[in-house]
Scaffold this motif. Structure first.
Motif, PDB file in Angstrom:
ATOM      1  N   TYR A  44     -14.230   4.491   9.782  1.00 36.04           N
ATOM      2  CA  TYR A  44     -13.001   5.018  10.401  1.00 36.04           C
ATOM      3  C   TYR A  44     -11.855   4.023  10.244  1.00 36.04           C
ATOM      4  N   ILE A  45     -12.097   2.764  10.558  1.00 36.79           N
ATOM      5  CA  ILE A  45     -11.060   1.737  10.450  1.00 36.79           C
ATOM      6  C   ILE A  45     -10.709   1.491   8.985  1.00 36.79           C
ATOM      7  N   ASN A  46     -11.719   1.483   8.115  1.00 34.26           N
ATOM      8  CA  ASN A  46     -11.462   1.252   6.693  1.00 34.26           C
ATOM      9  C   ASN A  46     -10.611   2.346   6.065  1.00 34.26           C
ATOM     10  N   GLN A  47     -10.695   3.568   6.583  1.00 37.18           N
ATOM     11  CA  GLN A  47      -9.829   4.634   6.071  1.00 37.18           C
ATOM     12  C   GLN A  47      -8.362   4.298   6.316  1.00 37.18           C
ATOM     13  N   TYR A  48      -8.054   3.764   7.486  1.00 32.60           N
ATOM     14  CA  TYR A  48      -6.675   3.353   7.766  1.00 32.60           C
ATOM     15  C   TYR A  48      -6.263   2.200   6.856  1.00 32.60           C
ATOM     16  N   ARG A  49      -7.164   1.282   6.633  1.00 29.63           N
ATOM     17  CA  ARG A  49      -6.863   0.144   5.764  1.00 29.63           C
ATOM     18  C   ARG A  49      -6.607   0.603   4.332  1.00 29.63           C
ATOM     19  N   VAL A  50      -7.423   1.529   3.836  1.00 29.86           N
ATOM     20  CA  VAL A  50      -7.245   2.048   2.478  1.00 29.86           C
ATOM     21  C   VAL A  50      -5.910   2.785   2.365  1.00 29.86           C
ATOM     22  N   GLU A  51      -5.573   3.565   3.386  1.00 30.31           N
ATOM     23  CA  GLU A  51      -4.280   4.260   3.369  1.00 30.31           C
ATOM     24  C   GLU A  51      -3.123   3.263   3.331  1.00 30.31           C
ATOM     25  N   ALA A  52      -3.263   2.153   4.035  1.00 30.64           N
ATOM     26  CA  ALA A  52      -2.227   1.118   4.021  1.00 30.64           C
ATOM     27  C   ALA A  52      -2.097   0.518   2.618  1.00 30.64           C
ATOM     28  N   VAL A  53      -3.214   0.281   1.958  1.00 32.17           N
ATOM     29  CA  VAL A  53      -3.186  -0.257   0.599  1.00 32.17           C
ATOM     30  C   VAL A  53      -2.546   0.760  -0.347  1.00 32.17           C
ATOM     31  N   LYS A  54      -2.886   2.026  -0.196  1.00 27.51           N
ATOM     32  CA  LYS A  54      -2.298   3.060  -1.048  1.00 27.51           C
ATOM     33  C   LYS A  54      -0.786   3.113  -0.876  1.00 27.51           C
ATOM     34  N   GLU A  55      -0.318   2.950   0.365  1.00 31.56           N
ATOM     35  CA  GLU A  55       1.130   2.917   0.601  1.00 31.56           C
ATOM     36  C   GLU A  55       1.758   1.689  -0.052  1.00 31.56           C
ATOM     37  N   MET A  56       1.076   0.552   0.014  1.00 30.37           N
ATOM     38  CA  MET A  56       1.598  -0.662  -0.623  1.00 30.37           C
ATOM     39  C   MET A  56       1.670  -0.496  -2.134  1.00 30.37           C
TER      40      MET A  56
END
Length: 178
Positions: free
Chosen positions: A120-132
């Motif tokens: 669950y937390i890693n999904q948010y982290r991956v989305e943050a990387v995708k935005e970057m």
């Protein structure tokens, strides 16, 4: 010394007498048992103790759906405060922020999302990387730096989580997003 022992014995017996007879705990033991083991409320009338069904509105009862208050708070913490960027984030820290037990945090996430806490937390982290990756402000960052900036602790966990969430490696995603 015997005076202290006698006084202590007297206090213990007096407390038991008040608790059992004056407050009628012994005569209402079934009602108290039902109250403690069911979702019921106590109603006091003149001298009687009555047990009635709890009429608490549904929104205050704990339910594990998307409308769960704690899940909504967790979503806000992730979306607005970006708690996932803390690389030391764990269930205990989240539970402390939500004022609930770590087990209940897991239960909420498992029931609502079908995933475990880490995913669950890693999904948010991956989305943050995708935005970057899509943001030109971060074009001088390498992928590992973006992953570490998003809260991942190592290259391995970053690449594994990214592949699990997107189905692509970070490099593949970066090349296809251009």
């Amino acid at each position: 010394m015997t005076a202290v022992a006698l006084f202590g014995t007297f206090i213990i017996h007096w407390t038991a007498y008040i608790g059992i007879y004056k407050y009628k705990l012994a005569t209402n033991k079934d009602a108290i048992y039902n109250f403690l083991n069911k979702d019921l409320a106590v109603s006091y009338t003149n001298t009687n103790l009555q047990i009635v069904e709890n009429n608490t509105p549904g929104e205050y009862r704990e339910s594990i759906t998307v409308d769960n208050l704690y899940f909504q708070k967790l979503e806000l913490l992730c979306k607005e405060q970006h708690i996932y960027t803390d690389s030391t984030l764990n269930r205990e820290k989240v539970a402390e922020k939500l004022s609930i037990s770590p087990g209940y945090v897991s239960q909420i996430i498992n029931t609502i999302t079908g995933d475990n806490f880490a995913h669950y937390i890693n999904q948010y982290r991956v989305e943050a990387v995708k935005e970057m990756i899509s943001n030109s402000e971060y074009e001088n960052y390498n992928l590992l730096a973006m992953g570490l900036e998003s809260g991942f602790t190592s290259k391995t966990t970053f690449y594994k989580a990214f592949k699990k969430v997107t189905g692509q490696t970070p490099n593949e995603y970066k090349n296809t997003s251009k």
